[in-house]
Design an enzyme around this catalytic site. Sequence first.
Site, short mmCIF file in Angstrom:
data_model
loop_
_atom_site.label_atom_id
_atom_site.label_comp_id
_atom_site.label_asym_id
_atom_site.label_seq_id
_atom_site.Cartn_x
_atom_site.Cartn_y
_atom_site.Cartn_z
N HIS A 268 -22.85 49.01 8.92
CA HIS A 268 -22.52 47.60 9.21
C HIS A 268 -23.67 46.76 8.66
CE1 HIS A 268 -20.71 44.24 11.09
NE2 HIS A 268 -20.89 44.51 12.37
N HIS A 307 -15.24 48.45 1.87
CA HIS A 307 -15.10 47.62 3.07
C HIS A 307 -13.81 48.01 3.77
CE1 HIS A 307 -14.98 44.09 5.64
NE2 HIS A 307 -16.26 43.97 5.36
N ASP A 363 -23.32 43.10 1.19
CA ASP A 363 -24.67 43.67 1.27
C ASP A 363 -25.21 44.15 -0.07
OD1 ASP A 363 -25.16 43.32 4.00
OD2 ASP A 363 -23.76 44.93 4.44
N1 CMC Z 1 -19.29 55.16 -1.55
C1 CMC Z 1 -18.52 56.23 -1.91
N2 CMC Z 1 -17.32 56.50 -1.37
C2 CMC Z 1 -16.88 55.65 -0.43
C3 CMC Z 1 -17.61 54.52 -0.02
C4 CMC Z 1 -18.86 54.29 -0.62
N3 CMC Z 1 -19.60 53.23 -0.27
N4 CMC Z 1 -16.91 53.85 0.92
C5 CMC Z 1 -15.78 54.54 1.11
N5 CMC Z 1 -15.76 55.62 0.28
C6 CMC Z 1 -14.66 56.60 0.12
C7 CMC Z 1 -14.63 57.56 1.29
O1 CMC Z 1 -15.40 58.71 1.03
C8 CMC Z 1 -13.16 57.88 1.37
O2 CMC Z 1 -12.85 58.76 0.32
P1 CMC Z 1 -11.74 59.94 0.56
O3 CMC Z 1 -10.46 59.19 0.81
O4 CMC Z 1 -11.78 60.75 -0.67
O5 CMC Z 1 -12.22 60.68 1.80
C9 CMC Z 1 -12.49 56.54 1.03
O6 CMC Z 1 -13.45 55.86 0.19
C10 CMC Z 1 -12.19 55.67 2.24
O7 CMC Z 1 -13.38 55.52 3.00
P2 CMC Z 1 -13.44 55.31 4.56
O8 CMC Z 1 -14.76 55.78 5.05
O9 CMC Z 1 -12.20 55.89 5.18
O10 CMC Z 1 -13.32 53.74 4.65
P3 CMC Z 1 -13.69 52.85 5.90
O11 CMC Z 1 -12.80 51.68 5.85
O12 CMC Z 1 -13.68 53.66 7.15
O13 CMC Z 1 -15.20 52.47 5.63
C11 CMC Z 1 -17.16 51.31 5.08
C12 CMC Z 1 -15.65 51.20 5.29
C13 CMC Z 1 -17.74 49.90 4.83
C14 CMC Z 1 -17.81 51.86 6.35
C15 CMC Z 1 -17.43 52.24 3.87
O14 CMC Z 1 -16.83 51.72 2.70
C16 CMC Z 1 -18.92 52.49 3.64
O15 CMC Z 1 -19.49 53.38 4.28
N6 CMC Z 1 -19.58 51.69 2.74
C17 CMC Z 1 -21.00 51.81 2.54
C18 CMC Z 1 -21.73 51.07 3.66
C19 CMC Z 1 -21.66 49.58 3.48
O16 CMC Z 1 -21.90 49.06 2.38
N7 CMC Z 1 -21.39 48.86 4.59
C20 CMC Z 1 -21.37 47.39 4.58
C21 CMC Z 1 -19.99 46.87 4.87
S1 CMC Z 1 -19.88 45.11 4.56
C22 CMC Z 1 -20.91 44.34 5.70
C23 CMC Z 1 -20.59 44.65 7.12
O17 CMC Z 1 -19.44 44.61 7.54
O18 CMC Z 1 -21.52 44.90 7.88
#
Ligand code: CMC
Length: 428
Positions: A268, A307, A363
């Site tokens: 986050h 996201h 971010d």
């Molecule tokens: N790098 C590589 N792969 C990713 C990433 C990433 N940053 N984000 C998601 N994926 C992949 C994930 O491995 C999954 O792949 P598969 O379907 O093959 O298993 C797919 O994309 C879907 O990911 P998810 O984890 O189910 O998606 P989510 O909606 O639960 O997660 C997130 C959203 C923001 C937690 C995630 O994209 C992430 O960890 N991003 C990096 C951390 C980040 O930049 N966070 C800031 C978010 S914006 C500011 C805020 O809200 O605080």
Amino acid sequence: MANETLTITDNRTGQTYEVPITHGTVRATDLRKIKASDDDFGIMSYDPAYMNTAGCRSTITYIDGDKGILEYRGYPIEQLAEHSTYLEVAYLLLYGELPSQERLAWWENRIKRHLFLHNSLISVIQAFRYDAHPMGILVSAVAAMSTLYPEAKQIHDPAVREKQIWRIIGQIPTIAAFAYRQRIGRPFNQPDNSLSYTANMLYMMDYMNQRDYQVNPVLAKALDVLFILHADHEQNCSTATMRGVGSSHTDPYCALSAAAAALYGPLHGGANEAVLRMLQQIGKKEHVPGFIEKVKKGEGRLMGFGHRVYKNYDPRAKIIRKVAYDVFEATETNPLLEIAVELEQIALKDEYFIARKLYPNVDFYSGLIYQALRFPIEYFPFLFAIPRASGWLAQWQEMLNDDEQKIMRPRQIYLGPERRDYVPMDQR
Ligand code: CMC
């Protein structure tokens, strides 16, 4: 509109149910009438991580994740970033409308009258070790404010609520600045309320008795734009925490402390810190393709990408990218920018990221700007928390004024052992 209902057939019993649809939503409690037998509890919806569950009705922030749209009270984020100020946006979030000239002057005055910290709060900050993470200080300092302003418990009194809102928005930058000065072993600079909200914060952090000291207006403006972009983002993890904790009718300081704790995590608000560490670890533009390959193999994530809601370029990231270039003109270029741009270019063309709709989020570039403003990396999540406080408080008020809200209490699917008798120690 006619036929705004959903017809459900329970194949266990053959019975059909009609459930109203309002705002494209069915009420989860309407499913409870669907029972396999008279003593059945009724159907529940199962939604870990709230992927498809609306927990409230809100009039504050609108996001269309597929189109990359973000609006506060109907105003597009791009227009607010260009024409407004953070304090005006905070007013908009909290009161629902843009202020008149007179109301804005009144509001700014209210906030600027609440910049100073209680001496006891200063002692709390001073009690931390020099290397304490600033988010630990924030979480503790805001919770400590609850003990200094016990009337804050009167959450049903709008005037009392309003006073705590002024205190929180006023004092948070001062807590940030003092926590920073504590860390570098320098005396605290008391707030200067003749300066703008962000200029005062930069002043409190930087000032070293220079006769000709002036806050760089480009940097104060850049920070103000970043604050506008971070002010609210509807039902994200920390805001849901603010609402959830606040739903037990605890005071706003304790609820906001919990929200800040939720923001701290690297998925986050901690992501901006994680992005910078990732860029430092990559080290050189030439290492970018190798790093991307590792991410694709599941060996880590590309921080600042992806996201839960945006499946398009995060509109905030677009604005921040531009602000980054403005700031680098006023400071020196951040060598990590080159690595970030390369990462973005490669990722946006790569099938792995395209297929998963992973785009830069807020971010990805914000950390580079914070670094150019000379904030230590650990401070980045704090810089997210300062403006988000206005969003948290607006959402908290909305929750308290919503007759449909009650103490938050999700259900569960129990899959543990069936009832069994206690086994004495010598028989296990
Ligand atoms: N790098 C590589 N792969 C990713 C990433 C990433 N940053 N984000 C998601 N994926 C992949 C994930 O491995 C999954 O792949 P598969 O379907 O093959 O298993 C797919 O994309 C879907 O990911 P998810 O984890 O189910 O998606 P989510 O909606 O639960 O997660 C997130 C959203 C923001 C937690 C995630 O994209 C992430 O960890 N991003 C990096 C951390 C980040 O930049 N966070 C800031 C978010 S914006 C500011 C805020 O809200 O605080």
